[in-house]
Design a protein around this motif. Structure first.
Motif, PDB file in Angstrom:
ATOM      1  N   SER A   1      -2.214  11.720  -4.221  1.00 45.67           N
ATOM      2  CA  SER A   1      -3.195  12.139  -3.228  1.00 45.67           C
ATOM      3  C   SER A   1      -3.303  11.121  -2.108  1.00 45.67           C
ATOM      4  O   SER A   1      -3.128   9.921  -2.318  1.00 45.67           O
ATOM      5  CB  SER A   1      -4.566  12.335  -3.885  1.00 45.67           C
ATOM      6  N   HIS A   2      -3.596  11.612  -0.922  1.00 44.90           N
ATOM      7  CA  HIS A   2      -3.763  10.757   0.244  1.00 44.90           C
ATOM      8  C   HIS A   2      -5.235  10.754   0.614  1.00 44.90           C
ATOM      9  O   HIS A   2      -5.836  11.806   0.839  1.00 44.90           O
ATOM     10  CB  HIS A   2      -2.909  11.268   1.404  1.00 44.90           C
ATOM     11  N   SER A   3      -5.823   9.573   0.672  1.00 48.84           N
ATOM     12  CA  SER A   3      -7.268   9.465   0.861  1.00 48.84           C
ATOM     13  C   SER A   3      -7.687   9.391   2.313  1.00 48.84           C
ATOM     14  O   SER A   3      -8.869   9.392   2.617  1.00 48.84           O
ATOM     15  CB  SER A   3      -7.773   8.205   0.151  1.00 48.84           C
ATOM     16  N   GLY A   4      -6.754   9.325   3.231  1.00 44.81           N
ATOM     17  CA  GLY A   4      -7.085   9.073   4.629  1.00 44.81           C
ATOM     18  C   GLY A   4      -6.820   7.629   4.997  1.00 44.81           C
ATOM     19  O   GLY A   4      -6.598   7.293   6.148  1.00 44.81           O
ATOM     20  N   LYS A   5      -6.846   6.746   3.958  1.00 46.06           N
ATOM     21  CA  LYS A   5      -6.515   5.335   4.162  1.00 46.06           C
ATOM     22  C   LYS A   5      -5.182   4.969   3.513  1.00 46.06           C
ATOM     23  O   LYS A   5      -4.720   3.841   3.629  1.00 46.06           O
ATOM     24  CB  LYS A   5      -7.628   4.449   3.595  1.00 46.06           C
ATOM     25  N   GLY A   6      -4.606   5.889   2.832  1.00 41.89           N
ATOM     26  CA  GLY A   6      -3.344   5.593   2.177  1.00 41.89           C
ATOM     27  C   GLY A   6      -3.095   6.533   1.024  1.00 41.89           C
ATOM     28  O   GLY A   6      -3.936   7.380   0.725  1.00 41.89           O
ATOM     29  N   PRO A   7      -1.958   6.417   0.380  1.00 41.21           N
ATOM     30  CA  PRO A   7      -0.913   5.415   0.607  1.00 41.21           C
ATOM     31  C   PRO A   7      -0.291   5.513   2.012  1.00 41.21           C
ATOM     32  O   PRO A   7      -0.321   6.556   2.640  1.00 41.21           O
ATOM     33  CB  PRO A   7       0.130   5.743  -0.469  1.00 41.21           C
ATOM     34  N   ARG A   8       0.281   4.402   2.432  1.00 41.43           N
ATOM     35  CA  ARG A   8       0.982   4.318   3.706  1.00 41.43           C
ATOM     36  C   ARG A   8       2.440   3.948   3.450  1.00 41.43           C
ATOM     37  O   ARG A   8       2.787   3.455   2.377  1.00 41.43           O
ATOM     38  CB  ARG A   8       0.355   3.250   4.603  1.00 41.43           C
ATOM     39  N   ILE A   9       3.262   4.163   4.454  1.00 39.51           N
ATOM     40  CA  ILE A   9       4.664   3.748   4.337  1.00 39.51           C
ATOM     41  C   ILE A   9       4.752   2.246   4.084  1.00 39.51           C
ATOM     42  O   ILE A   9       5.608   1.777   3.333  1.00 39.51           O
ATOM     43  CB  ILE A   9       5.449   4.135   5.607  1.00 39.51           C
TER      44      ILE A   9
ATOM     45  N   ALA B   1       6.929  -6.539  -2.956  1.00 43.40           N
ATOM     46  CA  ALA B   1       6.488  -7.925  -3.161  1.00 43.40           C
ATOM     47  C   ALA B   1       5.780  -8.093  -4.496  1.00 43.40           C
ATOM     48  O   ALA B   1       6.032  -9.062  -5.230  1.00 43.40           O
ATOM     49  CB  ALA B   1       5.581  -8.355  -2.017  1.00 43.40           C
ATOM     50  N   VAL B   2       4.887  -7.175  -4.831  1.00 42.24           N
ATOM     51  CA  VAL B   2       4.133  -7.281  -6.086  1.00 42.24           C
ATOM     52  C   VAL B   2       5.060  -7.142  -7.288  1.00 42.24           C
ATOM     53  O   VAL B   2       4.953  -7.896  -8.256  1.00 42.24           O
ATOM     54  CB  VAL B   2       3.009  -6.224  -6.127  1.00 42.24           C
ATOM     55  N   HIS B   3       5.992  -6.194  -7.245  1.00 45.06           N
ATOM     56  CA  HIS B   3       6.928  -6.027  -8.358  1.00 45.06           C
ATOM     57  C   HIS B   3       7.816  -7.261  -8.515  1.00 45.06           C
ATOM     58  O   HIS B   3       8.145  -7.671  -9.638  1.00 45.06           O
ATOM     59  CB  HIS B   3       7.790  -4.781  -8.150  1.00 45.06           C
ATOM     60  N   CYS B   4       8.206  -7.853  -7.394  1.00 44.60           N
ATOM     61  CA  CYS B   4       9.026  -9.062  -7.435  1.00 44.60           C
ATOM     62  C   CYS B   4       8.259 -10.201  -8.116  1.00 44.60           C
ATOM     63  O   CYS B   4       8.774 -10.864  -9.022  1.00 44.60           O
ATOM     64  CB  CYS B   4       9.418  -9.465  -6.016  1.00 44.60           C
ATOM     65  N   LEU B   5       7.015 -10.414  -7.705  1.00 47.99           N
ATOM     66  CA  LEU B   5       6.203 -11.480  -8.289  1.00 47.99           C
ATOM     67  C   LEU B   5       5.911 -11.215  -9.764  1.00 47.99           C
ATOM     68  O   LEU B   5       5.930 -12.135 -10.584  1.00 47.99           O
ATOM     69  CB  LEU B   5       4.898 -11.623  -7.519  1.00 47.99           C
TER      70      LEU B   5
ATOM     71  N   ASP C   1       3.136   0.528   2.263  1.00 51.24           N
ATOM     72  CA  ASP C   1       2.890   0.195   0.858  1.00 51.24           C
ATOM     73  C   ASP C   1       4.187   0.062   0.050  1.00 51.24           C
ATOM     74  O   ASP C   1       4.167  -0.510  -1.044  1.00 51.24           O
ATOM     75  CB  ASP C   1       1.966   1.237   0.221  1.00 51.24           C
ATOM     76  N   PHE C   2       5.297   0.571   0.566  1.00 50.61           N
ATOM     77  CA  PHE C   2       6.577   0.283  -0.081  1.00 50.61           C
ATOM     78  C   PHE C   2       6.853  -1.215  -0.024  1.00 50.61           C
ATOM     79  O   PHE C   2       7.362  -1.815  -0.977  1.00 50.61           O
ATOM     80  CB  PHE C   2       7.731   1.033   0.604  1.00 50.61           C
TER      81      PHE C   2
ATOM     82  N   TYR D   1      -1.718   0.276  -1.722  1.00 55.25           N
ATOM     83  CA  TYR D   1      -1.406   1.159  -2.841  1.00 55.25           C
ATOM     84  C   TYR D   1      -0.088   0.676  -3.432  1.00 55.25           C
ATOM     85  O   TYR D   1       0.934   0.642  -2.743  1.00 55.25           O
ATOM     86  CB  TYR D   1      -1.271   2.601  -2.364  1.00 55.25           C
ATOM     87  N   ILE D   2      -0.102   0.285  -4.694  1.00 59.33           N
ATOM     88  CA  ILE D   2       1.120  -0.189  -5.342  1.00 59.33           C
ATOM     89  C   ILE D   2       1.684   0.951  -6.192  1.00 59.33           C
ATOM     90  O   ILE D   2       1.069   1.382  -7.156  1.00 59.33           O
ATOM     91  CB  ILE D   2       0.841  -1.428  -6.216  1.00 59.33           C
ATOM     92  N   PHE D   3       2.832   1.445  -5.776  1.00 58.58           N
ATOM     93  CA  PHE D   3       3.459   2.560  -6.482  1.00 58.58           C
ATOM     94  C   PHE D   3       3.964   2.112  -7.853  1.00 58.58           C
ATOM     95  O   PHE D   3       4.489   1.001  -8.002  1.00 58.58           O
ATOM     96  CB  PHE D   3       4.641   3.111  -5.679  1.00 58.58           C
ATOM     97  N   SER D   4       3.826   2.984  -8.827  1.00 58.79           N
ATOM     98  CA  SER D   4       4.421   2.723 -10.140  1.00 58.79           C
ATOM     99  C   SER D   4       5.909   3.059 -10.082  1.00 58.79           C
ATOM    100  O   SER D   4       6.371   3.741  -9.158  1.00 58.79           O
ATOM    101  CB  SER D   4       3.740   3.579 -11.215  1.00 58.79           C
TER     102      SER D   4
END
Length: 286
Positions: free
Chosen positions: A202-210, A218-222, A212-213, A72-75
């Protein structure tokens, strides 16, 4: 050794050489072999682009191993809301430093890309305020590393430490538990679940997870590097070392995530760095 053994004398990546390189070794897993095939395919496409003769392994021979979890990539807005909610954590007599810990730790995870275990294992002596560096020890792959802090995060760490020391804390851990030692990851996760619920994620049971920070960092950096036109060929190894990855495969996965999540920059990534994006999706859980 492989090239020496097979006496490569020409600047050609022949079919025979590639097939030898991609032959499955004894006791080798499919995922490991797939990784070698994906890498040599990317390298071959790169050689062809710059004018060399190279055999490109057909993609259909890859046995795709699906990623066990989609991060999960946070905005930026979601991150801001989480941090503000953490700032509102109430003061507790039973856990007197809880509000201070919650206000800082999620910012630290996103701002540095640390694993939660690395953050919680930090000791006060591991935070160098003069150099603005964290010393990360006893990591998942046994790779100690230095992680620089941004100026704003360094100020927050300094103010945080002053605040907990004013409460007569004299222990060694940077995120001390009121029961001795440091906070546990399960405790932080419970607070994290409360925070994302509070801000409407919302938390789906699979995430978001800690974790994911870390993915988001990493994604924001790239994304920023791509938008700035930086050379990812040179920068990706630095990010790999910074994150403490065992090799480039986990870091390359973030490049694929970046391209998938931000369609506006897909063309830029594929035109210039397609050979860096793995075709096999690895089970990257670090």
């Amino acid at each position: 050794m492989f090239l020496v053994k097979h006496k490569l004398t020409e600047k050609i990546l022949s079919k025979e050489l590639v097939l030898l390189w991609t032959t499955k070794n004894q006791n080798e897993s499919d995922s490991t072999r797939n990784g070698r095939i994906s890498n040599i395919r990317g390298f071959a496409r790169y050689l062809v682009r710059i004018g060399y003769e190279a055999y490109i392994v057909p993609g259909k021979i890859l046995k795709i191993s699906r990623y066990s979890y989609t991060p999960y990539i946070f905005s930026k807005k979601e991150l801001k809301n989480i941090f503000l909610a953490a700032d509102s954590c109430p003061v507790s007599e039973l856990t007197p430093n809880r509000h201070l810990v919650m206000s800082l730790i999620f910012r630290l995870l996103y701002g540095t890309g640390l694993r939660i275990s690395e953050a919680l294992n930090l000791k006060i002596i591991d935070v160098d305020f003069k150099k603005g560096i964290l010393y990360i020890r006893n990591t998942k792959f046994g790779k100690e590393r230095l992680v620089p802090l941004s100026d704003s995060l360094l100020v927050r760490c300094h103010n945080y430490l002053n605040a907990i020391q004013q409460s007569d804390y004299s222990g060694e851990y940077f995120f001390p538990s009121p029961y001795g030692g440091h906070y546990g990851s399960s405790t932080i996760y419970r607070y994290f679940r409360d925070l994302i619920w509070e801000v409407g994620i919302s938390h789906s049971g699979k995430g978001p997870r800690i974790h994911d920070f870390r993915h988001t960092f990493a994604v924001h950096c790239l994304k920023n590097w791509v938008l700035k036109g930086e050379d990812l060929t040179n920068l990706l190894p630095y990010l790999s070392v910074y994150l403490g990855h065992n090799d480039l495969r986990g870091t390359q996965h973030y490049l694929k995530l970046t391209a998938d999540l931000y369609p506006a920059i897909v063309a830029n990534v594929e035109n210039h760095f397609s050979y860096l994006i793995p075709e096999v999706i690895f089970h990257e859980t670090d």
